[in-house]
Every structure is written in C-alpha cells, then in structure tokens.
Write an enzyme that holds these catalytic residues in place. Structure first.
Site, PDB file in Angstrom:
ATOM      1  NE  ARG A  41      11.678  55.374  35.109  1.00 54.33           N
ATOM      2  CZ  ARG A  41      12.114  54.509  36.019  1.00 54.33           C
ATOM      3  NH1 ARG A  41      13.130  54.833  36.816  1.00 54.33           N
ATOM      4  NH2 ARG A  41      11.599  53.294  36.120  1.00 54.33           N
ATOM      5  CG  ASP A  42      15.398  51.878  34.740  1.00 57.93           C
ATOM      6  OD1 ASP A  42      16.246  52.441  35.455  1.00 57.93           O
ATOM      7  OD2 ASP A  42      15.156  50.668  34.803  1.00 57.93           O
ATOM      8  CG  HIS A  75      18.707  45.273  36.269  1.00 55.09           C
ATOM      9  ND1 HIS A  75      19.360  46.340  36.825  1.00 55.09           N
ATOM     10  CD2 HIS A  75      17.492  45.751  35.894  1.00 55.09           C
ATOM     11  CE1 HIS A  75      18.591  47.411  36.797  1.00 55.09           C
ATOM     12  NE2 HIS A  75      17.440  47.074  36.241  1.00 55.09           N
ATOM     13  CB  CYS A 100      19.693  50.577  40.140  1.00 60.45           C
ATOM     14  SG  CYS A 100      18.933  51.187  41.655  1.00 60.45           S
ATOM     15  CG  ASN A 159      17.033  48.353  32.758  1.00 61.98           C
ATOM     16  OD1 ASN A 159      16.541  47.954  33.802  1.00 61.98           O
ATOM     17  ND2 ASN A 159      17.298  49.638  32.540  1.00 61.98           N
TER      18      ASN A 159
END
Length: 315
Positions: free
Chosen positions: A29-30, A224, A255, A264
């Site tokens: 997802r991220d 992060h 982001c 990340n």
C-alpha cells in the site's frame, strides 16, 4: 530462496529487548502508492502472496481512497478479493472516510486504518481540512468500524517534524494520539513522515505518551530513512518496549504530500537487525529478499534496501 548461512547475521541475543516483534508490512500500500506507472492488479496480488509466503502475518493491502487522489490504488475492489485465500494473514486497508469504510466492509475487510496528522499544515495538504476538522471526519468512521467489530489502526503522520512547520511539539502529537484512542482506535502508528526523528526524540515521545495514558502495547512506529536514522530510532523504540514496527519490503515508498520524504524503513534491513538481536519475527529473510528482487524487476529498478542489495548482489 533461503539466504545462505554465511549471509545471516551472527546472533547475539539482547536481554533487555522484546523477545518477538510483529512487523506491519506496508509495501503493497504505502510502498506502491506513489508509483507513477500503474502496477497491474495481478502483480500486486502476487506481491502480497509472496510476502505472506515469506512469513509476514500483517500486510497492509490497499486503500479505499477516491481514485482521483491515489490513482495507483484505484483497483482496491479488484485486488482485495484476490487475497481471500490467505487465512491467518491480517490484511489492513486504509479508509479515508465513511464511503471508504463502506467499500471496505462490503468486501469483508476486518482491519482498517485511518490516516491523521499531528500538524495543521499537513492536515490541510493531505486532507484539505484543519487538524480538528479531520479528526471530526474520522470519529464516525472509527466508531462505526468498532460497531462492526473491526480492528482500527490510527496513523499519525508528522509526529517528529513537518516540512512546513519544523519540529512538532510533543504535546501536539499526544493530543492527536489521545483523540484517536478516545474514538476507539485499537492501535496507533507514530509516523516519522520526513525522517527527522532521532533516538532521544523517539524515547521522549514514547515516554510522554505513557505519562498521558497511552500504553506502549497499542503503539507502533513508522520510520522513514531520510537521514539514515530509521534503524537507530527503531532500536530506541524496542528499548522502550514497542513490539510493532512498520516497514516496507525493499524500502519501497515515501509520501506523496511531503516532497522531502524518502523511502520507508526496508523490511529486510529491519529483519537483519532483529535476527542479529535474537528477536523473533517469523520472517524468512531469504524469501523476503527474493520477493523484493522480484518486485524491483516488475518496477524496472533495483531495490533501495541495502540488505536486499547485499544478499542478492544487486548493483
């Protein structure tokens, strides 16, 4: 694929750290949400299955956000049913509002997450609302999810620094965390969205949260690696007793609303450190590395994870 014995860290158990950590895998997802080229739904589904085969038991699958905002995740309704054959694997999904929650519940989601901000500037950039207005939007979402007996995670972004506001006062982060807990969130994830946290800062925030009634066992951390501090901050969180760590396979992601945010914390880098400390994760590092190498091939570029590069000899 299993990493050869010579490519595994020497285990020196740490007696003052948790015996086991749950990795909250966010790569699907991220990690993928910022990709400019559409990743086929079948590739996403295979990615999640490979992550599960590597031993990850919490894999954030997708987001039920409006496609206009995150086009890469516009296939949520198509993807989620393809993951129904993963019993025993928690598959959280992000829900930005009541409509998103409706879509997730219709497909049988049992774990959802809302995405709040610790700062006014990021709330307006990300949610187009003030901080308090965004919390007001989440309140009925969380309460309705709990009425449906669904587990709710509350993400809090910009917990350590904000690109517009600079350092974020600790009490401001605590206020948002307590508001999410009061709504009914089962778990909180503290996000270092632009990667500026340091270990002392991490411990100070965790301690203040405890003092204000937020127990360590409901807290996860999401670092992060912008300034190379993600593992150092993770270690500090472990020293405090945190046992839920967010990470992204291969170090994918950043982001979309914070231009200074790099990737990340890579799951492989995290697992390498945890294995060396004798902390159980249930993850097969070799299989996970092979998965990230495969995903890097799908995306057409090498993995940014140092551990993936070292174990796979990627250039």
């Amino acid at each position: 694929m299993t990493a050869p014995e010579s490519a595994l860290p020497m285990v020196v158990p740490a007696t003052d750290l948790p015996a086991r950590v749950r990795i909250h895998e966010v790569g699907a997802r991220d990690g993928l949400q910022n990709e400019k080229t559409a990743v086929p739904t079948a590739v996403k589904a295979e990615f999640v299955h490979r992550l599960a085969d590597a031993g990850l038991t919490t894999i954030e699958a997708t987001s039920f956000v409006h496609p206009k905002w995150v086009p890469q995740l516009a296939d949520a309704e198509d993807l989620f049913p393809r993951l129904a054959d993963l019993p025993g694997v928690a598959l959280p999904v992000l829900v930005p509002n009541q409509r998103g929650l409706d879509r997730a519940l219709d497909l049988g989601a049992r774990r959802v997450a809302v995405f709040a901000s610790a700062t006014e500037s990021f709330a307006r950039a990300n949610l187009n609302r003030s901080l308090d207005e965004s919390l007001a939007v989440f309140d009925p979402v969380v309460r309705r999810a709990k009425d449906a007996d669904v587990h709710v995670r509350g993400y809090v972004s910009m917990c350590f620094g904000d690109p517009w506001e600079g350092a974020v006062p600790l009490h401001q982060v605590v206020r948002v965390c307590k508001a999410l807990r009061d709504m009914g969130c089962d778990e909180l994830s503290l996000g270092d969205t632009i990667g500026v946290a340091t270990p002392g800062h991490t411990l100070e925030l965790l301690s203040l949260l405890n003092e204000e009634g937020v127990p360590t066992n409901v807290i996860g951390v999401h670092f992060h690696d912008t300034y190379g501090q993600a593992l150092a901050n993770t270690y500090a969180a472990l020293e405090h007793g945190v046992t839920t760590i967010d990470a992204s396979a291969g170090g994918l992601g950043g982001c979309p609303y914070a231009k200074s945010a790099t990737g990340n914390l890579a799951t492989e880098d995290l697992v390498w450190m945890l294995q060396g400390l004798g902390i159980e994760t249930g993850v097969d590092l070799g299989a996970l590395t092979a998965t990230s190498v495969w995903m890097a091939e799908q995306l057409g570029r090498p993995s940014p994870s140092r551990t993936v590069r070292a174990l796979s000899h990627q250039e």
